[in-house]
Write a protein that holds these residues in place. Structure first.
Motif, PDB file in Angstrom:
ATOM      1  N   ILE A 172     -11.313  -9.757   4.228  1.00  0.00           N
ATOM      2  CA  ILE A 172     -10.039  -9.151   3.828  1.00  0.00           C
ATOM      3  C   ILE A 172      -9.277  -8.584   5.027  1.00  0.00           C
ATOM      4  CG2 ILE A 172     -10.888  -6.824   3.317  1.00  0.00           C
ATOM      5  CD1 ILE A 172      -9.069  -7.013   0.728  1.00  0.00           C
ATOM      6  N   HIS A 173      -9.980  -8.299   6.126  1.00  0.00           N
ATOM      7  CA  HIS A 173      -9.309  -7.812   7.334  1.00  0.00           C
ATOM      8  C   HIS A 173      -8.658  -8.940   8.136  1.00  0.00           C
ATOM      9  CE1 HIS A 173     -11.780  -4.235   6.534  1.00  0.00           C
ATOM     10  NE2 HIS A 173     -10.904  -3.582   7.263  1.00  0.00           N
ATOM     11  N   SER A 174      -8.944 -10.189   7.745  1.00  0.00           N
ATOM     12  CA  SER A 174      -8.466 -11.319   8.543  1.00  0.00           C
ATOM     13  C   SER A 174      -7.059 -11.769   8.192  1.00  0.00           C
ATOM     14  CB  SER A 174      -9.416 -12.506   8.383  1.00  0.00           C
ATOM     15  OG  SER A 174      -9.367 -13.012   7.057  1.00  0.00           O
ATOM     16  N   GLY A 175      -6.489 -11.216   7.109  1.00  0.00           N
ATOM     17  CA  GLY A 175      -5.153 -11.654   6.710  1.00  0.00           C
ATOM     18  C   GLY A 175      -4.319 -10.525   6.157  1.00  0.00           C
ATOM     19  N   LYS A 176      -3.083 -10.821   5.893  1.00  0.00           N
ATOM     20  CA  LYS A 176      -2.177  -9.810   5.347  1.00  0.00           C
ATOM     21  C   LYS A 176      -2.314  -9.726   3.830  1.00  0.00           C
ATOM     22  CE  LYS A 176       1.299 -10.446   8.973  1.00  0.00           C
ATOM     23  NZ  LYS A 176       2.731 -10.795   9.257  1.00  0.00           N
ATOM     24  N   CYS A 177      -1.994  -8.536   3.292  1.00  0.00           N
ATOM     25  CA  CYS A 177      -2.055  -8.304   1.857  1.00  0.00           C
ATOM     26  C   CYS A 177      -0.679  -7.937   1.311  1.00  0.00           C
ATOM     27  CB  CYS A 177      -3.016  -7.162   1.541  1.00  0.00           C
ATOM     28  SG  CYS A 177      -4.735  -7.483   1.947  1.00  0.00           S
ATOM     29  N   MET A 178      -0.451  -8.305   0.058  1.00  0.00           N
ATOM     30  CA  MET A 178       0.777  -7.902  -0.628  1.00  0.00           C
ATOM     31  C   MET A 178       0.411  -7.284  -1.973  1.00  0.00           C
ATOM     32  SD  MET A 178       4.127 -10.139  -1.824  1.00  0.00           S
ATOM     33  CE  MET A 178       4.991 -10.050  -0.256  1.00  0.00           C
ATOM     34  N   VAL A 179       1.046  -6.169  -2.286  1.00  0.00           N
ATOM     35  CA  VAL A 179       0.857  -5.506  -3.569  1.00  0.00           C
ATOM     36  C   VAL A 179       2.176  -5.548  -4.321  1.00  0.00           C
ATOM     37  CG1 VAL A 179       0.225  -3.377  -4.753  1.00  0.00           C
ATOM     38  CG2 VAL A 179      -0.903  -3.978  -2.599  1.00  0.00           C
ATOM     39  N   LEU A 180       2.177  -6.117  -5.517  1.00  0.00           N
ATOM     40  CA  LEU A 180       3.376  -6.193  -6.333  1.00  0.00           C
ATOM     41  C   LEU A 180       3.391  -5.025  -7.306  1.00  0.00           C
ATOM     42  CD1 LEU A 180       2.996  -9.095  -5.197  1.00  0.00           C
ATOM     43  CD2 LEU A 180       4.017  -9.948  -7.301  1.00  0.00           C
ATOM     44  N   GLY A 181       4.387  -4.171  -7.161  1.00  0.00           N
ATOM     45  CA  GLY A 181       4.491  -2.981  -7.993  1.00  0.00           C
ATOM     46  C   GLY A 181       4.000  -1.765  -7.231  1.00  0.00           C
ATOM     47  N   TYR A 182       4.688  -0.622  -7.467  1.00  0.00           N
ATOM     48  CA  TYR A 182       4.320   0.583  -6.726  1.00  0.00           C
ATOM     49  C   TYR A 182       4.191   1.762  -7.666  1.00  0.00           C
ATOM     50  CZ  TYR A 182       3.799   3.154  -2.334  1.00  0.00           C
ATOM     51  OH  TYR A 182       3.289   3.885  -1.284  1.00  0.00           O
ATOM     52  N   GLY A 183       3.529   1.492  -8.809  1.00  0.00           N
ATOM     53  CA  GLY A 183       3.174   2.569  -9.721  1.00  0.00           C
ATOM     54  C   GLY A 183       1.838   3.142  -9.288  1.00  0.00           C
ATOM     55  N   LYS A 184       1.144   3.805 -10.207  1.00  0.00           N
ATOM     56  CA  LYS A 184      -0.126   4.464  -9.853  1.00  0.00           C
ATOM     57  C   LYS A 184      -1.163   3.487  -9.308  1.00  0.00           C
ATOM     58  CE  LYS A 184      -0.093   8.734 -12.561  1.00  0.00           C
ATOM     59  NZ  LYS A 184       1.312   8.768 -12.940  1.00  0.00           N
ATOM     60  N   CYS A 185      -1.341   2.350  -9.989  1.00  0.00           N
ATOM     61  CA  CYS A 185      -2.344   1.386  -9.527  1.00  0.00           C
ATOM     62  C   CYS A 185      -1.909   0.703  -8.237  1.00  0.00           C
ATOM     63  CB  CYS A 185      -2.628   0.351 -10.611  1.00  0.00           C
ATOM     64  SG  CYS A 185      -3.623   0.996 -11.979  1.00  0.00           S
ATOM     65  N   GLY A 186      -0.640   0.361  -8.137  1.00  0.00           N
ATOM     66  CA  GLY A 186      -0.130  -0.264  -6.922  1.00  0.00           C
ATOM     67  C   GLY A 186      -0.317   0.646  -5.714  1.00  0.00           C
ATOM     68  N   LYS A 187      -0.006   1.920  -5.891  1.00  0.00           N
ATOM     69  CA  LYS A 187      -0.174   2.884  -4.801  1.00  0.00           C
ATOM     70  C   LYS A 187      -1.642   3.038  -4.423  1.00  0.00           C
ATOM     71  CE  LYS A 187       3.941   5.662  -5.822  1.00  0.00           C
ATOM     72  NZ  LYS A 187       4.445   6.953  -6.336  1.00  0.00           N
ATOM     73  N   ALA A 188      -2.519   3.088  -5.435  1.00  0.00           N
ATOM     74  CA  ALA A 188      -3.947   3.275  -5.159  1.00  0.00           C
ATOM     75  C   ALA A 188      -4.516   2.083  -4.385  1.00  0.00           C
ATOM     76  CB  ALA A 188      -4.705   3.470  -6.470  1.00  0.00           C
ATOM     77  N   ILE A 189      -4.124   0.871  -4.765  1.00  0.00           N
ATOM     78  CA  ILE A 189      -4.587  -0.319  -4.048  1.00  0.00           C
ATOM     79  C   ILE A 189      -4.060  -0.301  -2.617  1.00  0.00           C
ATOM     80  CG2 ILE A 189      -4.442  -2.842  -3.914  1.00  0.00           C
ATOM     81  CD1 ILE A 189      -4.274  -2.831  -7.005  1.00  0.00           C
ATOM     82  N   ALA A 190      -2.774  -0.017  -2.477  1.00  0.00           N
ATOM     83  CA  ALA A 190      -2.157  -0.003  -1.150  1.00  0.00           C
ATOM     84  C   ALA A 190      -2.815   1.027  -0.234  1.00  0.00           C
ATOM     85  CB  ALA A 190      -0.661   0.278  -1.279  1.00  0.00           C
ATOM     86  N   ARG A 191      -3.088   2.200  -0.777  1.00  0.00           N
ATOM     87  CA  ARG A 191      -3.708   3.256   0.046  1.00  0.00           C
ATOM     88  C   ARG A 191      -5.126   2.892   0.471  1.00  0.00           C
ATOM     89  NH1 ARG A 191      -1.176   7.971  -3.825  1.00  0.00           N
ATOM     90  NH2 ARG A 191       0.904   7.968  -2.869  1.00  0.00           N
ATOM     91  N   LEU A 192      -5.847   2.217  -0.404  1.00  0.00           N
ATOM     92  CA  LEU A 192      -7.192   1.778  -0.049  1.00  0.00           C
ATOM     93  C   LEU A 192      -7.134   0.750   1.076  1.00  0.00           C
ATOM     94  CD1 LEU A 192     -10.205   1.886  -0.640  1.00  0.00           C
ATOM     95  CD2 LEU A 192      -9.867   0.217  -2.463  1.00  0.00           C
ATOM     96  N   LEU A 193      -6.216  -0.189   0.966  1.00  0.00           N
ATOM     97  CA  LEU A 193      -6.057  -1.210   2.011  1.00  0.00           C
ATOM     98  C   LEU A 193      -5.609  -0.578   3.331  1.00  0.00           C
ATOM     99  CD1 LEU A 193      -4.242  -3.943  -0.131  1.00  0.00           C
ATOM    100  CD2 LEU A 193      -6.636  -3.981   0.631  1.00  0.00           C
TER     101      LEU A 193
END
Length: 297
Positions: free
Chosen positions: A155-176
């Motif tokens: 997962i560190h070898s590529g870029k990530c995209m998160v669609l949506g910035y509600g509670k779950c979107g923010k939590a995923i983004a912060r973990l990444l």
């Protein structure tokens, strides 16, 4: 409030039943998972026969609190359960009586309406702020685990995209972000994107994401609408993966993914699958807090 009946669900509700035994005189777990006694350690499991009852409705009528699963139903006909026994919602209605408290997740409007007609107080777990916030964290961990398991890449070898910035979107983004992974947020709201930008993420409007999604290896969708269409899927790298955690049917054109050979999964009920014990503790705290409020009233 001495008797609690827990109906259906996944392993999370089996662990919850165990936790409830420390606070209620009697806890009855009905139509739980096949392995509740083996893996959850429930120590006061009581079945219908032990109650001397002929039906689940009769057992329910003895309860002060009834706890249903998250989600309450998947087919609109039965109370959701991973076990063999299934409770029909119409039979569930027959067990409701005045002054009971009903907990569940994503409780259907018709169930709430029927319960309130009988004088039952309804509380949806997913509308309790603390549960929403803590569930988002467990969901984020599970979503990232799904992505790692699905991909051929680190997962560190590529870029990530998160669609949506509600509670779950923010939590995923912060973990990444905590892992130092290059992450871009795609959303409809310019206000949400402004916030994401301030927090150090790349940003793009949903309508423009085709311009940047081709560079992503890991895509997480949290938006319950069709947002990942054939246009976006067609430009993805062949080894990209999509983890869609939006409510069924998700926000991804899964048929288009199949045609393009893109690995994808609609991943629902992550807390109950990846961290059932922690998730049960979250629900238990919410139930006890709500009970305190009712005692004060």
């Amino acid at each position: 409030m001495g008797t609690t009946v827990v109906i259906g669900g996944d392993r999370r509700l089996s662990f919850l039943a165990e936790g409830l035994t420390g606070y209620f005189e009697k806890v009855i777990l009905y139509a739980g998972t096949e392995d509740e006694g083996e893996k959850s350690g429930v120590n006061k499991y009581i079945n219908i026969e032990a109650c001397g009852a002929d039906s689940v409705a009769e057992v329910m009528r003895t309860a002060d609190i009834i706890i249903g699963p998250v989600p309450f139903s998947k087919d609109g006909v039965h109370v959701f359960s991973e076990g063999k026994e299934k409770v029909r919602i119409e039979d569930f209605y027959r067990g409701l009586r005045e002054k009971q408290v009903l907990f569940g997740g994503n409780i259907p409007v018709e169930v709430i309406s029927e319960a309130e007609k009988k004088g039952v107080f309804c509380r949806d777990f997913l509308q309790i702020e603390e549960v929403e916030t803590e569930n988002a964290l467990t969901t984020a961990e599970g979503a990232v685990a799904e992505a790692i398991g699905l991909s051929l890449n680190n997962i560190h070898s590529g870029k990530c995209m998160v669609l949506g910035y509600g509670k779950c979107g923010k939590a995923i983004a912060r973990l990444l972000k905590a892992w130092g992974i290059d992450t871009t947020i795609a959303a409809r709201s310019e206000t949400a994107l402004a916030q994401a930008g301030e927090e150090g993420y790349g940003t793009v409007l949903l309508k423009d994401m085709s311009d940047v999604i081709s560079g992503m290896l890991f895509i997480f969708n949290t938006i319950p609408a069709m947002v990942l269409k054939e246009k976006e899927i067609a430009v993805l790298k062949e080894d990209a993966v999509i983890v869609d955690i939006a409510s069924s049917p998700g926000g991804t054109d899964f048929a288009a993914c199949g045609r393009a050979g893109i690995k994808t999964v609609l991943s629902l009920g992550i807390p109950g699958r990846y961290s059932p014990k922690t998730s049960a503790e979250i629900l238990l705290r919410a139930i006890l807090k709500e009970r305190e409020k009712m005692v004060e009233l």
